[in-house]
Motif scaffolding. Sequence first.
Motif, mmCIF file in Angstrom:
data_model
loop_
_atom_site.group_PDB
_atom_site.id
_atom_site.type_symbol
_atom_site.label_atom_id
_atom_site.label_comp_id
_atom_site.label_asym_id
_atom_site.label_seq_id
_atom_site.Cartn_x
_atom_site.Cartn_y
_atom_site.Cartn_z
ATOM 1 N N GLY A 81 7.982 48.225 16.385
ATOM 2 C CA GLY A 81 8.249 46.968 16.001
ATOM 3 C C GLY A 81 7.519 45.989 16.360
ATOM 4 N N GLY B 75 4.537 45.658 14.287
ATOM 5 C CA GLY B 75 4.727 45.295 12.982
ATOM 6 C C GLY B 75 4.037 46.355 12.058
ATOM 7 N N GLY C 6 4.342 48.062 9.299
ATOM 8 C CA GLY C 6 5.214 47.791 8.138
ATOM 9 C C GLY C 6 5.286 48.925 7.009
ATOM 10 N N HIS D 11 13.207 45.094 16.014
ATOM 11 C CA HIS D 11 12.255 44.338 15.112
ATOM 12 C C HIS D 11 12.174 45.380 13.775
ATOM 13 N N TRP D 12 13.032 46.207 13.634
ATOM 14 C CA TRP D 12 13.094 47.038 12.132
ATOM 15 C C TRP D 12 13.730 46.407 11.064
ATOM 16 N N HIS D 13 13.409 47.062 9.956
ATOM 17 C CA HIS D 13 14.028 46.552 8.937
ATOM 18 C C HIS D 13 14.963 47.767 8.676
ATOM 19 N N GLU E 172 8.889 45.936 2.255
ATOM 20 C CA GLU E 172 9.142 45.056 3.608
ATOM 21 C C GLU E 172 7.719 45.452 4.402
ATOM 22 N N THR F 215 6.033 43.775 6.884
ATOM 23 C CA THR F 215 5.767 43.311 8.234
ATOM 24 C C THR F 215 6.604 43.953 9.351
ATOM 25 N N LYS F 216 7.662 44.793 8.950
ATOM 26 C CA LYS F 216 8.338 45.506 9.908
ATOM 27 C C LYS F 216 8.615 46.939 9.362
#
Length: 667
Positions: free
Chosen positions: A180, A183, A185, A218-220, A243, A245-246
């Motif tokens: 996370g 990042g 992604g 900070h994960w989706h 997504e 960025t994550k």
Amino acid sequence: MSEQQTDQQNALDQLSINALRFLAVDAVEKAKSGHPGAPLGCAPIAYLLYHKLMRHDPSDPKWINRDRFVLSNGHASALLYGVLHLSGYDLPISQLEQFRQWGSHTPGHPEYGEAPGVEVTTGPLGQGFAMAAGIATAEKHLGAVYNRDEHAIIDHFTYALCGDGDLMEGISHEAASLAGTLGLGKLIVLYDDNLISLDGPTELSFTEDVTKRFEGYHWHVQMVDDGNDLVALEAAIKAAQAETTKPSLIRVRTVIGYGSPKAGTSKVHGEALGADAVKATKKNLGWPEDKTFYVPEEAAKNWGQAKSKGKKVHEEWQKGFEEYKKAYPAPAAEFDRVIKAELAEGWEKKVPTFPTDKPVATRNAGQVVMNAIENVVPELFGGAADLTASTKTIFKDSANFHVDPKGRNVFFGVREFGMCAMVNGMAAHGGLIPFGSTFFTFSDYARNALRMAALMSLHSLFIFTHDSVGLGEDGPTHQPIEQLMSLRLIPQLTDFRPADANETAACWQLALERKSASFMALSRQDLPVLDAEKYKVHEGVKKGAYALDNSGKDIILIATGSEVSLIMKAAEELKAAGIGASVVSMPSFKLFDEQDETYKASLFPENTPKLAVEAGSTMGWYKYVGHNGGVIGLDRFGASAPGPIALEKLGISVAHVVEKAKQLVKK
């Protein structure tokens, strides 16, 4: 698509999914061993990925820009073997019929190098998750270094399938937290959220809110309520792909052992269903009860599309790469070299030689080597577990990967286990020679990742500093004793404990050239520097052990690391006392054991007494010193004191070596 066509496609999807399910069930049943529950529940996920969403080429499993799939819950290996067979990888059905048998390519847990399409060895839970994060790290760095606006030559996703056990293991917390932060992604983890572990319902031991946990990292995070709903699964995966960025976690509510009489219970987790339950499961899902390892023609044809589609995608990428080579010949040539795991021609000329005028800690020598070869070994990539200033493992002219993905310095934080497993993922990806570093005593936190690196024969490097009680005041908690000998016990793992700066340079060169897993144990304290030319240090280190002085015929003194300078002084005192002592530096047990018997006998003649000295466990040394030899070491924990005092009080001293040597000579 008309309603009729939709119904036909749905029927074909279910037929193909069930073909996968029952290949796994039949493999486990024939072996009378394995885990049928996860394959029954997760087959729709595997089908959707391999048949429709992943970019992969079964005819070339090593294509560098393929999407990766990591089965972190490796006990579900029958699922992976089934999907690889059906997708067109070179894994014939005869191999599924030999599941878990001697000599097959379908072992109980997926093993890197056995079946094509197995990206990493999994089984020790949580490590697959962490290695997937490492693979995604490698993808992000290599893409940043080599991609150009119109040419994305490294641009793939990393998928992982994990279970409750993976998320319970502490390593998943380490890796998820760092993923996370970094990042990542293009990392997509599908969580088989089936509410069952081996002991029973997960409410017995695992009640945390996984969604909030990963959102905190900070994960989706998404939830799919029905693991059989291909439409919902595909929508979630595509949302995860979007997504950038994550990293993404997709919770998928599945039913373990779906379709079986034992569905939804721990009874279907870790043992074969049994003949009656297999028949009932086939009946429940509309499958011929009297057939095993059966793939209907329509299902085989449908699955076969994965191979033709993959070949086409690969060919398109290859055309783009040919254009890239014309437009950017220099980075293209370097890219081609690093993915072939070939070092640059003449790179070794940058390996420094150290003067003998002042002592140098081997950790400091390592830093000098790293920065001397930085520009000629651009594939070297890694960092430390929040100890960069102490382990000296940083490229002074490179950026922080977290800030700039082109950067080669990774700040792993205090996550030793996660770091080393991620290093393994990076190595498995290809194109990098990754390393991780920490204090030697904390190798215990990461030991199983080192074992996995050796098991996979990955080119993973582990740099450990503060290698003995000589580190001093931090005391027993930080002073390694058993770690050195313990790691030497791991097959296929090369040990390096250099005696000085020039041996350190030689060890670094060998670690890069050998293309296999290795570790270094480096000193905090300064050590005298050996004359590289006089002692032919590099050639000696290549053999694992070599004579610094072979003139003495009464006794042979052997040591590693910081104790080499000590036995050299002891040899001088023995000489003054009329005792001739030869001196041998032994930086690597592994390399020495690889030498022929003639060399071994020349260095350690059978009838000459031998005394080994090492500031660590004595176990293991008797193999070399024999029945008439001795060992000075430490079979107790250390003590908090300045390094020289700790060594002296614990018997790692010139006086003790001289005393013991005299006793052996008198025998």
